[in-house]
Design a protein around this motif. Sequence first.
Motif, short mmCIF file in Angstrom:
data_model
loop_
_atom_site.label_atom_id
_atom_site.label_comp_id
_atom_site.label_asym_id
_atom_site.label_seq_id
_atom_site.Cartn_x
_atom_site.Cartn_y
_atom_site.Cartn_z
N UNK A 16 50.55 43.18 78.97
CA UNK A 16 51.97 42.83 80.44
C UNK A 16 51.59 44.78 80.25
N UNK A 35 49.21 45.78 82.18
CA UNK A 35 48.69 46.35 83.79
C UNK A 35 48.75 48.33 84.09
N UNK A 36 49.41 48.26 83.19
CA UNK A 36 49.99 49.65 83.08
C UNK A 36 48.87 50.41 82.40
N UNK A 82 44.10 50.15 82.72
CA UNK A 82 44.43 50.71 84.19
C UNK A 82 44.21 52.44 84.70
N UNK A 83 44.99 52.51 83.60
CA UNK A 83 45.00 54.16 83.42
C UNK A 83 43.68 54.81 82.77
#
Lengths: 318, 294, 318
Positions: B197, B201-202, B205-206
């Motif tokens: 995750x 999720x972190x 996207x970055x």
Amino acid sequence: MDTILEIEELEMSYQTIKGFVSAVDNVSFKIMKGESMGLVGESGCGKTSLGMCIMKLLPENARIMNGKILFDGEDIVPKTEEEMRKIRWKGVSMIFQAAMNALNPVYRVGDQIIEAIQTHDNISKEEAREKVEKLYELVGLSPERMKNYPHEYSGGMRQRAIIAMALACDPKFIIADEPTTALDVIVQDQIIDEIVNLQKKLNMTMMYISHDISVIAETCNKIGVMYAGNIVEYTYTSTLFDNPLHPYTKALMSSFPSIEGPKKELKPVPGEPPNLLNPPEGCRFYPRCSYAEEICKKENPEFVEIEKDHFLACHKVI
Amino acid sequence: MKKKKWKLIRQIWDLIRGSTFIKLGVSIIIIFGIMAVFSPIWVNRNPEIYDPIIGVDPDVHGSEGPSLKHPLGTDYIGKDLFSQLLRGSQIAFILGIMVSVLSTTIGTIVGLVAGYYGRIVDIILMRLADIILTLPRLPLLIVISGIFGTQSNWIILLILSFTFWPTISRVIRSQTLSLRERPFIESAKVSGVGNRRIILRHLAPNVLPITFYYLTVTVTGAILVEAGLSFLGFGDPSNMSWGMMLKWCFTTGYVFKAPYWMIPPGLCISALAFSFYLIGVGLEEIVNPRLKKR
Amino acid sequence: MEMVNVEHLTKLFPLRKRLFSREKHYVYAVDDVSFKIEKGKIMGLVGESGCGKTTTAKLLVRLLDPTSGNIYIKNENIADLRGKELKKFRKNIQMIFQDPYESLNPRFIVHDTVAEPLIAQGLYNTEKIYNALEVVGLKPPEEFLFRYSHELSGGQRQRVAIARALVIDPIFVVADEPTSMLDVSIRADVLNLLLALRKKFDLTVLFVTHDLAVARYMCDSIAVMYLGKIVERGNAEEIIKNPKHPYTKALLSAVPIPNPKAKRKRIKIGERVSDAVNPPERCRFYERCNYKKDICKRKYPKLIECCKDHFVACHLYG
Ligand SMILES: Nc1ncnc2c1ncn2[C@@H]1O[C@H](COP(=O)(O)OP(=O)(O)OP(=O)(O)O)[C@@H](O)[C@H]1O
Ligand SMILES: Nc1ncnc2c1ncn2[C@@H]1O[C@H](COP(=O)(O)OP(=O)(O)OP(=O)(O)O)[C@@H](O)[C@H]1O
Ligand SMILES: [Mg+2]
Ligand SMILES: [Mg+2]
């Protein structure tokens, strides 16, 4: 006593894509020779901007819209860059915020100071070196350290070197912009001690910028409290602590814990500091002020001398 | 929450519209897109004459300059150059985009995994990337064609993707390394968020802006490399690409005699490669200040 | 009841090996640290930059793996927990980070940030998110749920970080300098919020700070760290009023006081020379100490109880 610096209704803005940031607005005050003035205020309230106005070292997008800066009786606002260069260093000098981290890592610290002196003073390299040696002793560094590189200095030593650089041309007036903020308490304390002693010894006038009112309380004999581009209160340190009048000053004082005296509950200032892009109409503090009235919303209070040497900008108290 | 997502997409769209680079790039791509779509229409009028591989105009002997029947002229045995050019744009598009999607996907995943897990996983993946980076493309192509006994666009596609991902994974990895130490990742770990995750999720996207940037830049690279390979004679002989047009022009000795043959494919290669590069630059311009803005 | 009990906690960071050198060098970031925190109490961890405060904090929330030592939370040793068990235990400990600009994912809206710990533990519940936001003073929650962190002010951001930490009802919270990046006027607000929440939820807190005045205001007990070691610990007021260790004394004497009339006596000590790389057996404070004795050079002093609940590691005592 003579006035060394007098500022009248100074107004400065930064032009940005989103509009004008009014960083210094309607600021007036006087500093006498030999005094030390503390400028205290939160991050982003315009302390550095005010210092830069006095140095006239403003970025491209900054404009002085209004007002006078009288240094030794001469207005420096209309002066050209050429004329300013003479005044800078010899007249006014500045210890820049975070300058200790801006030393060039690939040059010896001593050489950097020598070079700085030579660009302002027409003297030979040898003379400059002797001068730096004297300065090093003055600020409590061993002259042998001149040949070291910045990374071989501790934080406190770097800050001392920066102070030596600012003192290089025997300025009459020195602006110290948060000279101890990045340092540990013990080192901070030593640097403050050094600055206060130097100021007395060299009989300089000083403006000390900090966000920490307790540091100012110990270093300066006068305090200007800045809020959102305005100076809202200006008086002697002892007067301010005995008899703070502006609601923001009061709030600021009761929001700092101390290790002295009985444990007091902190009373925070409600709300958040305003955005200088669109500062509120009227008094800039009114949205957070517990005494605010109709008039505070509409009119910016004038900065007046309410008792001798005690200046204040507040509708309520007057 | 839906509304907010749409707002973001609209913001991105506004930013894209505001970028001259991207507008220019997209315009060029649209022109080539139309060419690619137009290709079968042009050919199907009369495949005997116009098919880019097997069609020959019986009325023409040797290379001829542009005429009404052949807008770009013909090659040395009378094949229509315009239809070859149109087919070339199809190949360039398909190959370029597939290579870029494949290699950026692999590169991003490998970069994220290596950067996030670190230690032995990182060492193994990055050594692998280093090895692949040092492999020369051309001998690899020859060897693999030899194994399969033929040269096809599929092999070219695989080899290009295989040799392109390491560069991307290196960049993504270094970005991941710096992201990994950021407090919001630590904060997620403290909350008990699992590794998968955190990556999805972190981290993803970055790094996505960088992935997008490479997505476009790799298309440029793929188009250029494919043209080079074809020019050297390692293209898919059953098809026609711009590089191959250039090659035939050279090998049949028409370089200085037939500018109508040589200039259009050369121009097309540069223009299409340039257009994706423009989009990459535009994206970077948009993405970087947004990344830095707190 | 003891909620947190740390025994002989040690963390060594290997330094990058020098070429041709066979010795291994380690930073002794945390060296044999032991302390206890009672249920519902706040313990402050203070010290200069680089003394190992953050490392201790990260060890306690298991962001770092200890080199050796035990961490008992509610009598369960978490120092060696791994995988699923660790993940399950994470529900009990949360951390608030120093920089609210950095500790929130810029691509998350407030809802996602606060919901994340719940999702990770499989406890997602909208009501809990609303409650958490209300409890930290972000009212009404609907107004904040869909904002990105760059649409919040610094104080609001730190509130979101606190809401996130509290949303899964932890029993132990580690706060690493939670207010040092905030504006002066909002700092007090966040400190008071933390105190109120501690009371409300009976939280046990480890509060890391470099500011002794803040530590005094916030904490029931204080531990002073120097180069990886705890040199003194005890009741907060006792440490402030009656420090024993020469380092604590020097530290306290360097804190500026927000009162121009208070004259404090400076204790002069040298700047830090040694760091925590392969430290010798002697007292870490040896070079800077004004009271050093022969024995200080030979042996590291044990942490002993000099008076009730007041521990000090110095050869001058005991
Ligand atoms: N070059 C610039 N262009 C536009 N705005 C600026 C510029 N420099 C400063 N500002 C803005 O002007 C305001 C005052 O800035 P200034 O640096 O003077 O504050 P400060 O009181 O020194 O704060 P700090 O304590 O953080 O140093 C801030 O809102 C800042 O964002
Ligand atoms: N990941 C790491 N690798 C190597 N050394 C580290 C690492 N993290 C911290 N250290 C070292 O451990 C020591 C303690 O660092 P730590 O960050 O815990 O200090 P701190 O007390 O939190 O300081 P500050 O007040 O500046 O935040 C320092 O000497 C630091 O250089
Ligand atoms: Mg400043
Ligand atoms: Mg720290």
